[in-house]
Design a protein around this motif. Structure first.
Motif, PDB file in Angstrom:
ATOM      1  N   ALA A 115      32.924  45.223  38.615  1.00 12.30           N
ATOM      2  CA  ALA A 115      33.096  46.279  39.615  1.00 12.30           C
ATOM      3  C   ALA A 115      31.735  46.773  40.095  1.00 12.30           C
ATOM      4  O   ALA A 115      31.528  47.017  41.283  1.00 12.30           O
ATOM      5  CB  ALA A 115      33.909  47.421  39.009  1.00 12.30           C
ATOM      6  N   ALA A 116      30.802  46.912  39.157  1.00 11.23           N
ATOM      7  CA  ALA A 116      29.464  47.394  39.504  1.00 11.23           C
ATOM      8  C   ALA A 116      28.760  46.400  40.424  1.00 11.23           C
ATOM      9  O   ALA A 116      28.117  46.798  41.402  1.00 11.23           O
ATOM     10  CB  ALA A 116      28.642  47.626  38.245  1.00 11.23           C
ATOM     11  N   ASP A 117      28.919  45.109  40.132  1.00 15.44           N
ATOM     12  CA  ASP A 117      28.261  44.108  40.977  1.00 15.44           C
ATOM     13  C   ASP A 117      28.826  44.093  42.384  1.00 15.44           C
ATOM     14  O   ASP A 117      28.094  44.002  43.376  1.00 15.44           O
ATOM     15  CB  ASP A 117      28.418  42.713  40.349  1.00 15.44           C
ATOM     16  CG  ASP A 117      27.508  42.536  39.141  1.00 15.44           C
ATOM     17  OD1 ASP A 117      27.821  41.688  38.280  1.00 15.44           O
ATOM     18  OD2 ASP A 117      26.490  43.249  39.057  1.00 15.44           O
ATOM     19  N   VAL A 118      30.148  44.186  42.476  1.00 16.88           N
ATOM     20  CA  VAL A 118      30.780  44.205  43.798  1.00 16.88           C
ATOM     21  C   VAL A 118      30.287  45.416  44.588  1.00 16.88           C
ATOM     22  O   VAL A 118      29.886  45.316  45.745  1.00 16.88           O
ATOM     23  CB  VAL A 118      32.325  44.236  43.667  1.00 16.88           C
ATOM     24  CG1 VAL A 118      32.978  44.551  44.994  1.00 16.88           C
ATOM     25  CG2 VAL A 118      32.837  42.920  43.131  1.00 16.88           C
ATOM     26  N   TYR A 131      33.282  36.890  51.685  1.00 18.48           N
ATOM     27  CA  TYR A 131      31.829  36.969  51.767  1.00 18.48           C
ATOM     28  C   TYR A 131      31.250  37.596  50.510  1.00 18.48           C
ATOM     29  O   TYR A 131      30.208  37.164  50.011  1.00 18.48           O
ATOM     30  CB  TYR A 131      31.450  37.793  52.999  1.00 18.48           C
ATOM     31  CG  TYR A 131      30.059  37.550  53.484  1.00 18.48           C
ATOM     32  CD1 TYR A 131      29.089  38.536  53.401  1.00 18.48           C
ATOM     33  CD2 TYR A 131      29.697  36.324  54.038  1.00 18.48           C
ATOM     34  CE1 TYR A 131      27.807  38.321  53.852  1.00 18.48           C
ATOM     35  CE2 TYR A 131      28.431  36.101  54.498  1.00 18.48           C
ATOM     36  CZ  TYR A 131      27.484  37.096  54.396  1.00 18.48           C
ATOM     37  OH  TYR A 131      26.212  36.882  54.837  1.00 18.48           O
ATOM     38  N   ILE A 132      31.944  38.601  50.032  1.00 22.80           N
ATOM     39  CA  ILE A 132      31.494  39.260  48.798  1.00 22.80           C
ATOM     40  C   ILE A 132      31.470  38.243  47.666  1.00 22.80           C
ATOM     41  O   ILE A 132      30.479  38.108  46.941  1.00 22.80           O
ATOM     42  CB  ILE A 132      32.424  40.431  48.400  1.00 22.80           C
ATOM     43  CG1 ILE A 132      32.491  41.481  49.498  1.00 22.80           C
ATOM     44  CG2 ILE A 132      31.953  41.068  47.103  1.00 22.80           C
ATOM     45  CD1 ILE A 132      33.541  42.530  49.264  1.00 22.80           C
ATOM     46  N   ALA A 133      32.573  37.517  47.535  1.00 18.06           N
ATOM     47  CA  ALA A 133      32.669  36.547  46.443  1.00 18.06           C
ATOM     48  C   ALA A 133      31.569  35.512  46.558  1.00 18.06           C
ATOM     49  O   ALA A 133      30.915  35.147  45.584  1.00 18.06           O
ATOM     50  CB  ALA A 133      34.037  35.887  46.459  1.00 18.06           C
ATOM     51  N   LEU A 134      31.338  35.086  47.778  1.00 17.74           N
ATOM     52  CA  LEU A 134      30.352  34.043  47.993  1.00 17.74           C
ATOM     53  C   LEU A 134      28.951  34.534  47.669  1.00 17.74           C
ATOM     54  O   LEU A 134      28.244  33.948  46.859  1.00 17.74           O
ATOM     55  CB  LEU A 134      30.439  33.605  49.467  1.00 17.74           C
ATOM     56  CG  LEU A 134      29.494  32.485  49.894  1.00 17.74           C
ATOM     57  CD1 LEU A 134      29.889  31.203  49.193  1.00 17.74           C
ATOM     58  CD2 LEU A 134      29.559  32.301  51.402  1.00 17.74           C
ATOM     59  N   LEU A 153      36.659  34.715  43.179  1.00 20.01           N
ATOM     60  CA  LEU A 153      37.437  35.437  44.173  1.00 20.01           C
ATOM     61  C   LEU A 153      38.407  36.435  43.539  1.00 20.01           C
ATOM     62  O   LEU A 153      38.522  37.578  43.964  1.00 20.01           O
ATOM     63  CB  LEU A 153      38.222  34.440  45.028  1.00 20.01           C
ATOM     64  CG  LEU A 153      38.752  34.970  46.361  1.00 20.01           C
ATOM     65  CD1 LEU A 153      37.611  35.469  47.217  1.00 20.01           C
ATOM     66  CD2 LEU A 153      39.499  33.856  47.109  1.00 20.01           C
ATOM     67  N   ASP A 154      39.088  36.002  42.507  1.00 18.53           N
ATOM     68  CA  ASP A 154      40.050  36.895  41.851  1.00 18.53           C
ATOM     69  C   ASP A 154      39.376  38.077  41.190  1.00 18.53           C
ATOM     70  O   ASP A 154      39.923  39.175  41.153  1.00 18.53           O
ATOM     71  CB  ASP A 154      40.880  36.134  40.821  1.00 18.53           C
ATOM     72  CG  ASP A 154      42.101  35.489  41.450  1.00 18.53           C
ATOM     73  OD1 ASP A 154      42.715  34.610  40.823  1.00 18.53           O
ATOM     74  OD2 ASP A 154      42.446  35.894  42.590  1.00 18.53           O
ATOM     75  N   GLN A 155      38.188  37.844  40.674  1.00 19.69           N
ATOM     76  CA  GLN A 155      37.467  38.954  40.060  1.00 19.69           C
ATOM     77  C   GLN A 155      37.128  39.985  41.119  1.00 19.69           C
ATOM     78  O   GLN A 155      37.237  41.197  40.907  1.00 19.69           O
ATOM     79  CB  GLN A 155      36.174  38.456  39.401  1.00 19.69           C
ATOM     80  CG  GLN A 155      36.379  37.470  38.266  1.00 19.69           C
ATOM     81  CD  GLN A 155      36.898  38.136  37.014  1.00 19.69           C
ATOM     82  OE1 GLN A 155      37.937  38.782  37.008  1.00 19.69           O
ATOM     83  NE2 GLN A 155      36.168  37.966  35.927  1.00 19.69           N
ATOM     84  N   VAL A 156      36.718  39.506  42.293  1.00 19.57           N
ATOM     85  CA  VAL A 156      36.401  40.435  43.367  1.00 19.57           C
ATOM     86  C   VAL A 156      37.656  41.190  43.788  1.00 19.57           C
ATOM     87  O   VAL A 156      37.622  42.397  44.029  1.00 19.57           O
ATOM     88  CB  VAL A 156      35.788  39.697  44.579  1.00 19.57           C
ATOM     89  CG1 VAL A 156      35.485  40.672  45.690  1.00 19.57           C
ATOM     90  CG2 VAL A 156      34.523  38.980  44.162  1.00 19.57           C
ATOM     91  N   ARG A 157      38.776  40.457  43.840  1.00 15.23           N
ATOM     92  CA  ARG A 157      40.036  41.129  44.194  1.00 15.23           C
ATOM     93  C   ARG A 157      40.340  42.255  43.222  1.00 15.23           C
ATOM     94  O   ARG A 157      40.670  43.372  43.611  1.00 15.23           O
ATOM     95  CB  ARG A 157      41.178  40.119  44.144  1.00 15.23           C
ATOM     96  CG  ARG A 157      41.235  39.182  45.318  1.00 15.23           C
ATOM     97  CD  ARG A 157      42.602  38.497  45.387  1.00 15.23           C
ATOM     98  NE  ARG A 157      42.702  37.672  46.571  1.00 15.23           N
ATOM     99  CZ  ARG A 157      42.605  36.343  46.577  1.00 15.23           C
ATOM    100  NH1 ARG A 157      42.395  35.690  45.435  1.00 15.23           N
ATOM    101  NH2 ARG A 157      42.710  35.659  47.703  1.00 15.23           N
ATOM    102  N   LYS A 158      40.220  41.922  41.938  1.00 16.22           N
ATOM    103  CA  LYS A 158      40.520  42.932  40.911  1.00 16.22           C
ATOM    104  C   LYS A 158      39.595  44.133  41.066  1.00 16.22           C
ATOM    105  O   LYS A 158      40.028  45.286  40.995  1.00 16.22           O
ATOM    106  CB  LYS A 158      40.340  42.332  39.508  1.00 16.22           C
ATOM    107  CG  LYS A 158      41.448  41.405  39.157  1.00 16.22           C
ATOM    108  CD  LYS A 158      41.519  40.903  37.738  1.00 16.22           C
ATOM    109  CE  LYS A 158      40.297  40.679  36.955  1.00 16.22           C
ATOM    110  NZ  LYS A 158      40.570  39.825  35.774  1.00 16.22           N
ATOM    111  N   ALA A 159      38.318  43.825  41.284  1.00 12.82           N
ATOM    112  CA  ALA A 159      37.346  44.911  41.420  1.00 12.82           C
ATOM    113  C   ALA A 159      37.693  45.799  42.603  1.00 12.82           C
ATOM    114  O   ALA A 159      37.692  47.027  42.506  1.00 12.82           O
ATOM    115  CB  ALA A 159      35.946  44.339  41.579  1.00 12.82           C
TER     116      ALA A 159
END
Lengths: 311, 520, 215
Positions: B21-24, B38-41, B47-53
């Motif tokens: 979450a902090a990285d996102v 774009y965030i994930a990239l 991608l799923d981690q970014v979604r969760k975050a």
């Protein structure tokens, strides 16, 4: 018979001429001329004439006799009072007048020079002379360290020169000032406390009786007897002002009977005692800006935090 | 949005929600509005981690989204809300003081979940409170919090007819901001029994259930941060007035602020005008009317003008609390306090002198402050070197010759407030970094302690009459030097936490002042 | 320092600023020279103002620690992927194995979120039939007993001050969550030093994906 007449005449004029000559010689040698040099300079005259002339000049106060390393020295004498002795140096007179007009505030070299338009060397010479005669004196001014002002010898220098109550021999009496600062504050603080203890008073009255005038404060300080010099209300006000800058005292102005206004002072409590940021070691840290996580100076290895976490 | 704020935000998020979450958030703070892929990239995350975050950040109102060009969804961070995480314990404590334990737990639940249904909140709190008949009390506490605006209602999703939608659309009438849904006792009871009886009644964090029969479906509530900020602001004003003018004046100002609590918008410059009569009426400890008027007069004569006379007409006059002046007075006092602690009282005298006189030459400073010239120079230059004091050259001659130039010193409170605030943020980050470092350094001992505690629990559970020897054996698994290290570790962590808790008071004062400036 | 007045090579010139301003006068000895780089942490002349103390301070401290602990143990917390330890540690059992996979541990209200964010929600494995785990060590006591004693423990603890036990309960909660999975019907029980835990999770998730997941 003609010869005798001439002789008499010559004798009468010789002393005057000799005096003038001797004076002129001394003028040319302001530092003085030794007896021997004088002798050889006026060799045409015999010893008796020379001695008489010198004695006359000495009596008149135009020459002075000094003892030198190799014998006697005769020197031209500067007048001790303007106008009373003829032949007095006009330049000196001018300088003297300039200094006199400066009163007890004194005047410094550059200004003297500016006013009399003489060269620095001239002025310095004159000043030295006057000084040695104890006609004028030099006083160190607190306005600029190492700057001297000149004034007439027997004048009391003005406070602006000596620094007044806060200076003793050009040394700023910081301890004295600090003590006064503390005592004045104590007085005002006490006044506030006394006013608050009076529960019968209304808020306005309590507030009013917390204020004190500079005279009141001065009275208290004088009674304490901590000051060697007499202080004036203005002196106390400069101390009270420092308390204002300390944030401990506030000032208010009230109108007084004769249309004027008067300053009153009251002890003040701060809005915030201490900001909480100051409880962290970082607030005192001298290398705060250099501190970086992972750096040579970092929160991880911070010595100040180590010490702080010890207790 | 300074980089210091972003660094602090990172630490807070990592501590409370995890590194992902902090990285996102960090990526978004540096790059503004960005789409999911774009965030994930760019942040090099799955991608799923970014979604969760993002789900979590949005749930906790730490992130927001919008649609661009009708197709692309972009996300951004609400930095103020992230930084407010620092204040969460203080929110909880405040509510405890004001409204009691039930309210305390409600706010805790609301903060832990970000947004929460009223029914869920009540239910969760009921599970935690020992009182069996408590739900009535809890509901009342919830209502109190809403009525006093400490909780606010989230905008609702508009009903969408289409199957496919990209982003939900939210609506809210202003009137609805604090409108409570009607919950029946029925629906609450039903909710509780839906849990399933075979589940042990553990006191743990529950996520929302999808019981459609609950009447408040879709009506979410969250903590109203600006209301808390208003409360803290009022508290600090009252505290400082009490400190300087005494308790009666403090109470008067408290009454004034309370009267205008809900009628003053968040960024107003002053409260509404209040008559001295009204103030006198609302004082908890009655004072004679005359005294109240006199106190008000004294307050309004003060230089800082925290209380101002609005209008002389009518009996007693109308007064306001000038919030902008209060903010300035508090910020100034904060800066002065910092200068005093760091540079000393003599330097502080010089500083205050410059503040009062606006511009002074070095000579004048020495004169007015009555500090020996060498000392005065030292303090002045030290403060100049650290940017507390500004020097300005005013040439008298065109050639800027130093001997004929004025060198004027001055201070700027606004600028210093910002500088000091950034220092506070950095200090907070420093304290957190040190804390993390301690945990990493002492990992071995901490793990060991965890294990031992777990073993103890197991042993106590399985062998109720375990004998002395066995218990002692477990205790001895930790050597005495390890125990000492552990105690020291706890002490250090406590100190670091406490320092952060107190530091945020300074952060609050400076931040409010700077906000008041920008909203003027 | 500008010395505009100084003549070039003409010996002593005057300076354009008041020399005293530097701190030492003409002809005075220069200040002592430094022979080493400055210390990284020069000694402080004073300590910072002490922290406030008292009931409020203590309560806020406890609240803060509790709050952080709760957040870290909550389903919201996303654990970063950790490198697999080659040695299985006992504490791994108690570390969150949640969120290291592709499912989300809590159920958002999807209506409030952009549709592209939908992720699989981890199911609670209350009554699922798990295939036999590859490794097994029989536990000393049966599952039912453990549950019973845990319940007894729960009841005891629920009576004491819930704040003090919050932390312990969170650990308990972790413990329980793991236990829950094995509660019913199976005699595949976790052992004290079981290391099959993680294997289970991954396998299960793969199953989900094979089924197409919930998108």
């Amino acid at each position: 018979k003609m010869q005798t007449d001439v002789e008499v005449k010559q004798e009468a004029t010789i002393p005057l001429t000799l005096e003038t000559e001797i004076l002129a010689l001394c003028n040319d040698n302001p530092k003085g001329i030794s007896d021997k040099s004088l002798e050889s300079a006026v060799a045409g005259y015999d010893v008796k004439q020379r001695v008489t002339a010198i004695n006359r000049l000495l009596t008149m106060g135009k020459l002075e006799l000094l003892k030198g390393s190799s014998g006697l020295i005769y020197r031209i004498k500067t007048p001790s009072a303007v106008g009373s002795i003829s032949g007095v140096d006009n330049q000196e007179k001018l300088v003297y007048q300039i200094i006199e007009s400066a009163g007890n505030k004194g005047i410094w070299t550059r200004e003297i020079r500016y006013k009399c338009n003489l060269m620095l060397t001239e002025v310095n010479k004159i000043l030295k002379n006057l000084e040695s005669k104890k006609i004028i004196k030099a006083v160190k001014s607190v306005a600029a360290a190492k700057r001297k002002v000149y004034m007439l010898y027997n004048l009391q220098p003005d406070r602006s020169v000596t620094g007044g109550a806060w200076y003793s021999d050009q040394d700023f009496e910081s301890e004295f000032v600090e003590v006064l600062n503390q005592q004045c504050f104590k007085f005002l603080q006490q006044k506030c406390e006394n006013a608050e203890k009076e529960t019968t008073l209304s808020p306005t009255a309590t507030n009013a009786s917390s204020f004190a005038s500079s005279e009141e404060v001065l009275e208290f300080i004088s009674k304490l007897g901590i000051s060697k010099v007499t202080l004036s209300p203005e002196d106390i006000e400069t101390i009270l002002n420092t308390l204002i800058y300390d944030g401990k005292v506030q000032q208010t102005v009230v109108p007084v009977a004769n249309g004027e206004s008067k300053k009153l002072f009251k002890a003040l409590k701060p809005l915030i005692e201490t900001t909480d940021f100051a409880r962290t070691p970082c607030s005192l840290c001298p290398v705060f800006n250099e501190c970086q996580p992972g750096g040579e100076i970092s929160p991880e290895n911070c010595l100040y935090m180590d010490e702080w976490m010890e207790y | 949005m300074s980089s210091r704020e972003c660094l602090l935000a990172y630490e807070l998020l990592q501590e409370h929600y995890g590194k992902i979450a902090a990285d996102v958030a960090s990526f978004l703070l540096q790059n503004g509005w960005q789409p999911l892929r774009y965030i994930a990239l760019k942040a090099n995350l799955k991608l799923d981690q970014v979604r969760k975050a993002l789900c979590l950040l949005i749930q906790h109102k730490l992130a927001k989204f919008h649609v661009r060009k009708r197709k692309i969804v972009e996300y951004a961070i609400n930095i103020e809300n992230v930084l407010s995480i620092l204040f969460h314990p203080k929110f909880i404590y405040t509510v405890k003081l004001l409204y009691g334990d039930a309210a305390e737990l409600i706010v805790e639940e609301a903060l832990q979940h970000g947004i929460i249904l009223m029914s869920t909140a009540i239910k969760n709190v009921a599970d935690r409170l020992p009182d069996e008949n408590g739900s009535g009390k809890i509901e009342k506490a919830f209502k109190d919090l809403v009525q006093t605006h400490f909780l606010q209602r989230e905008p609702e999703v508009e009903k969408n007819e289409e199957e496919e939608y990209i982003v939900p659309i939210f609506t809210q009438n202003e009137a609805d901001l604090y409108r409570l849904p009607t919950l029946s006792e029925e629906s609450l009871k039903r909710k509780r029994s839906d849990d399933g009886s075979d589940e042990p009644k553990a006191k743990r964090l529950k996520s929302e259930h999808e019981t459609p029969s609950v009447k408040d479906d879709g009506v979410y509530w969250s903590v109203n941060i600006s209301r808390f900020q208003q409360y803290f602001r009022d508290q600090s004003i009252v505290a400082s007035v009490t400190q300087r003018f005494g308790t009666p004046c403090g109470e008067i100002v408290r009454a004034m602020l309370r009267i205008s609590e809900v009628t003053t918008p968040a960024n107003a410059q002053s409260t509404q005008p209040i008559s001295s009569a009204e103030i006198a009426r609302s004082l908890p400890q009655k004072l004679p009317m005359e005294h109240v008027e006199q106190h008000l007069k004294l307050l309004s004569n003060d230089e800082d003008q925290i209380v101002q006379l609005f209008d002389d007409s009518g009996s007693g006059g109308l007064y306001v609390v000038n919030l902008k002046n209060s903010a300035l007075a508090l910020a100034t006092a904060t800066v002065l306090s910092y200068v005093q602690q760091r540079y000393g009282s003599k330097a502080c005298r010089i500083f205050r002198l410059l503040m009062l006189k606006k511009h002074l030459e070095q000579k004048q400073v020495e004169e007015f402050a009555m500090i020996p010239p060498k000392e005065a120079k030292g303090y002045l230059y030290h403060m100049l070197a650290e940017n507390m004091v500004i020097m300005q050259e005013v040439p008298r001659t065109p050639d800027h010759a130093p001997a004929r130039t004025f060198y004027l010193y001055s201070v700027n409170i606004q600028r210093l407030s910002r500088i000091l605030l950034v220092k506070c943020y950095k200090t907070c980050t420093n304290l957190m970094t040190r804390h993390n470092h301690l945990i990493k350094t002492n990992k071995r001992i901490l793990d060991k302690e965890e294990r031992i505690t777990a073993i103890k629990v197991r042993v106590n559970a399985t062998l109720p009459d375990a004998d002395e020897a066995q218990l002692e054996e477990i205790e001895e698994m930790m050597t005495s030097s390890e125990r000492t290290s552990l105690t020291k570790h706890q002490h250090c962590c406590n100190k670091l936490h406490t320092a952060q808790n107190q530091l945020l008071n300074t952060i609050f004062v400076l931040d409010s002042y700077l906000n008041a400036l920008s909203s003027a | 320092m500008s010395r505009g007045g100084k003549g070039r090579g003409r010996g002593r010139g005057s300076m354009t600023f008041n020399v005293e301003a530097i701190g030492f006068g003409r002809g005075d000895a220069l200040p002592a020279s430094t022979l080493q780089p400055p210390l990284p942490y020069p000694p402080l002349r004073q300590q910072p103002v002490p922290l406030l103390a008292g009931e409020e301070t203590d309560y806020l401290l406890a609240l803060k620690k509790e709050y952080i602990q709760t957040m870290q143990n909550s389903p919201y917390f996303i654990q970063a992927e950790q490198a697999k330890n080659d040695i299985v540690r006992y504490s791994d059992k108690y570390k969150s194995s949640k969120n290291m996979d592709n499912t989300i541990n809590w159920k958002p209200d999807w209506r409030r979120l952009p549709s592209e964010l939908k992720v699989a929600v981890r199911k609670k494995r209350l009554a699922q039939n798990i295939g036999p785990p590859p490794k097994l060590v029989k536990h000393l006591k049966t599952g039912a007993d453990i549950t019973k004693t845990l319940d007894a423990l729960e009841k005891k603890e629920s009576k004491t001050d819930h704040e003090e036990n919050e932390e312990e309960e969170e650990q308990e909660e972790n413990f329980e969550n793991e236990e829950e999975q094995e509660e019913d019907e199976n005699d595949y029980l976790t052992s004290y030093f079981d290391n099959g835990e993680n294997y289970l999770d991954e396998e299960e998730d793969n199953l989900d994906d094979k089924d197409g997941g919930i998108y």
